[in-house]
Structure formats: C-alpha cells, structure tokens
Design an enzyme around this catalytic site. Structure first.
Site, PDB file in Angstrom:
ATOM      1  N   GLN A   9       0.839  -1.198   0.000  1.00 55.37           N
ATOM      2  CA  GLN A   9       0.000   0.000   0.000  1.00 55.37           C
ATOM      3  C   GLN A   9       0.873   1.247   0.000  1.00 55.37           C
ATOM      4  OE1 GLN A   9      -3.128  -0.611   2.749  1.00 55.37           O
ATOM      5  NE2 GLN A   9      -3.995   1.416   2.577  1.00 55.37           N
ATOM      6  N   SER A  87       4.406  -6.303   2.945  1.00 53.78           N
ATOM      7  CA  SER A  87       3.067  -6.223   3.527  1.00 53.78           C
ATOM      8  C   SER A  87       2.019  -6.796   2.571  1.00 53.78           C
ATOM      9  CB  SER A  87       2.754  -4.775   3.923  1.00 53.78           C
ATOM     10  OG  SER A  87       1.557  -4.676   4.651  1.00 53.78           O
ATOM     11  N   LEU A  88       1.136  -5.972   2.044  1.00 58.19           N
ATOM     12  CA  LEU A  88       0.147  -6.407   1.048  1.00 58.19           C
ATOM     13  C   LEU A  88       0.810  -7.179  -0.095  1.00 58.19           C
ATOM     14  CD1 LEU A  88      -2.532  -6.166  -0.697  1.00 58.19           C
ATOM     15  CD2 LEU A  88      -1.627  -3.968  -1.431  1.00 58.19           C
ATOM     16  N   ARG A 112      -8.986  -8.682   3.425  1.00 62.37           N
ATOM     17  CA  ARG A 112      -7.960  -8.067   4.277  1.00 62.37           C
ATOM     18  C   ARG A 112      -8.197  -6.564   4.386  1.00 62.37           C
ATOM     19  NH1 ARG A 112      -2.616  -5.709   3.495  1.00 62.37           N
ATOM     20  NH2 ARG A 112      -1.063  -6.536   4.965  1.00 62.37           N
ATOM     21  N   HIS A 198       0.227  -3.492  11.220  1.00 64.98           N
ATOM     22  CA  HIS A 198       1.322  -4.303  11.750  1.00 64.98           C
ATOM     23  C   HIS A 198       1.598  -4.001  13.218  1.00 64.98           C
ATOM     24  CE1 HIS A 198       1.926  -5.806   7.739  1.00 64.98           C
ATOM     25  NE2 HIS A 198       1.974  -4.569   7.294  1.00 64.98           N
ATOM     26  N   GLN A 247       0.933 -11.836  10.003  1.00 69.97           N
ATOM     27  CA  GLN A 247       1.492 -10.625   9.382  1.00 69.97           C
ATOM     28  C   GLN A 247       0.783  -9.330   9.794  1.00 69.97           C
ATOM     29  OE1 GLN A 247       0.524  -8.784   5.824  1.00 69.97           O
ATOM     30  NE2 GLN A 247       2.281  -9.580   4.710  1.00 69.97           N
TER      31      GLN A 247
END
Length: 294
Positions: A9, A87-88, A112, A198, A247
């Site tokens: 992102q 991440s994503l 998500r 996170h 995660q």
C-alpha cells in the site's frame, strides 16, 4: 539468482494499469474478471480516479495487488528463483509463486482491506516514519513509551537501515516521535495512514482474515517465499498460512528479508508492480545487487 519483489500500500498512482489493459488481451480479461469478483468497477477508479479516490483502503489494496500480479502474469519472461512482497505485496508474491490462484488472492486481499478498515474504526491509530536512528534505539524507545504510558507503540516496518516505521495509538505515536527526535532521529514524521498497521491494534482484522485464509486453497510454491514475519524462506503450506495470518499484527522485516535473500544467492531484484519504492530500499540494504522493474 533472480528475486521478484512486490510493493504494498502506498505505491498506487492515478492511471495505474490502464496501459496494460489497453495493450494486452490477457490483462484485459484479468481486470474484467476482477471487476466481477469485487462487485464494483475498480478499473474505472484505477484508470480515471484521483489520488484521493485511490487512497481508500478497500480500493488501494486490490488495486496494487492487481497491477502487480497482472504485470507478472503478462510478462514475456518470468522466472523467479525466490519471491517476497512488502506487507500487502506478500499476497502478490504468493499468487506468482503458485500458492494462490489469481481469484483467491484477490478475494483475500479484498477481505484483508475490509478487515483492516474495520479495525481502524474500532481503534483510531496511526504510524510514523523514523529516519536515521538505529533500529535497536527505535525499539528501545517504543518499549519505554509503551511501559510508561500504557499506550501501544511498536516497530512495524523495517524498511531499510535508517528507515523504520512505528505503529500504535495516536497518543503513543505522538509521544514516541518526540522521544525519537530527542534521541537524534533526523525525522520522526506521522504518516497519512488510516491506522496502526502491523501492530496489536490490528487484532480484530487478524481474526477476520484468519478465518478467510483457513477457507482458501493453498498450494505448494514453485519457489521459496521470504515472508514478512520471519524474513526467512518458506515452502511449507502450513507455515505460509501461519505467517500470513500473523502478518497483520507483526512487523514487516523487509531489511532482514532482503539481507537473507542476498545471503541465499540473489544477485538481481526485479520489482513487479506500481512505482520503484522497493528498488530504492533494496539498493540501500545491499549495494552488491542489481535492481530493475517490470
């Protein structure tokens, strides 16, 4: 060896994917399928929307995923010896490595995004970038602020040496930023994000995503996946699932992931998706490797 890496992102831009859609029949088919799966015309927002339109979490995450995965699936030559995603981007890497289908990957990313949006509404929170301060010092300050105030403050994204993003409650991050500057950080800047990604504040999202992941088919990967939670290569399906669920509330160990990929033989890193953010980070982590994008 070649490592393919996938952004997260923040890499989105207005007009993303339009050229791909117009030039490739396969890309067009995949984008059209995505509109059906999501139940709205994400292509219209990607191709014609403003930067503000693209900032919505339920748009941003599927948009970055689609741009990255479709680019990879439509590439003339694609041979990854190892993959990783920030991440994503980890979801994009799982599709490219054959663990998830394009459709299932998109459904999980959409769920998500929805889960993270809801978690942000439950716990108003934020993130901040800390520059030019040793990782250990950042961790020490986060722990001290959390202990003294009872607020949530944790290290969230280990992006590269000298660039660490912290995550937590609004008050906790505000106090931590002041202490980071006092400790010698060049900058400690609150980021324009919707919540404390996170961090433990994403627990409601983790629970929602865990249920979706358990109901999705995962296959053996075609190459090792260096996952954010451990920074180590995973090929075992059960391990991949466990790390993917963890995660949301655990830090993104990007610095460590790249270091481990280099140690395991990666000499070339190819960023697949919008922007060049990861190429810049990889270059700061290792000066010995080549970087490029597709």
């Amino acid at each position: 060896m070649t490592a393919y890496v996938f952004p997260g992102q923040g890499a989105q831009f207005s007009g993303m994917g339009k050229e791909l859609y117009e030039e490739s029949a396969k890309a067009k088919e995949l984008f059209d399928k995505a509109n059906e799966i999501l139940g709205f015309e994400i292509t219209k927002i990607m191709f014609e929307g403003t930067a503000e339109d693209l900032k919505e979490t339920n748009v941003t995450q599927p948009a970055v995923y689609l741009h990255s995965v479709i680019k990879a699936l439509c590439a003339d030559e694609f041979k990854a010896d190892m993959v990783a995603g920030h991440s994503l981007g980890e979801f994009s890497s799982l599709v490219v490595a054959g663990v998830l289908s394009f459709e299932d990957g998109l459904r999980l990313v959409a769920q998500r995004a929805d889960a993270m949006q809801k978690a942000c509404e439950i716990n108003p929170s934020t993130m901040a970038a800390v520059l030019r301060l040793d990782d250990a010092k950042v961790e020490e300050i986060c722990a001290a602020v959390a202990e003294e105030t009872g607020e949530v403050v944790v290290a969230a994204n280990y992006n590269c040496p000298g660039q660490l993003v912290i995550s937590g409650s609004n008050k906790g991050i505000e106090i931590a930023c002041e202490k980071m500057k006092e400790a010698g950080a060049k900058r400690a800047l609150v980021l324009p994000v919707g919540g404390a990604f996170h961090s433990p504040l994403m627990e409601p999202a983790r629970e929602q995503l865990a249920a979706a992941i358990e109901n999705t088919t995962f296959n053996e990967p075609t190459c090792p996946i260096y996952q954010n939670v451990t920074a180590k290569p995973s090929t075992d399906v059960a391990t991949i699932k466990t790390n993917l669920i963890a995660q949301l509330t655990a830090p993104v160990r990007w610095t460590q992931s790249v270091q481990n990929m280099v140690a395991d033989g990666a000499t070339s890193f190819v960023e697949c998706g919008p922007g060049k953010v990861l190429q810049g980070l990889v270059n700061k982590i290792s000066s010995e490797v080549e970087t490029s994008g597709i």
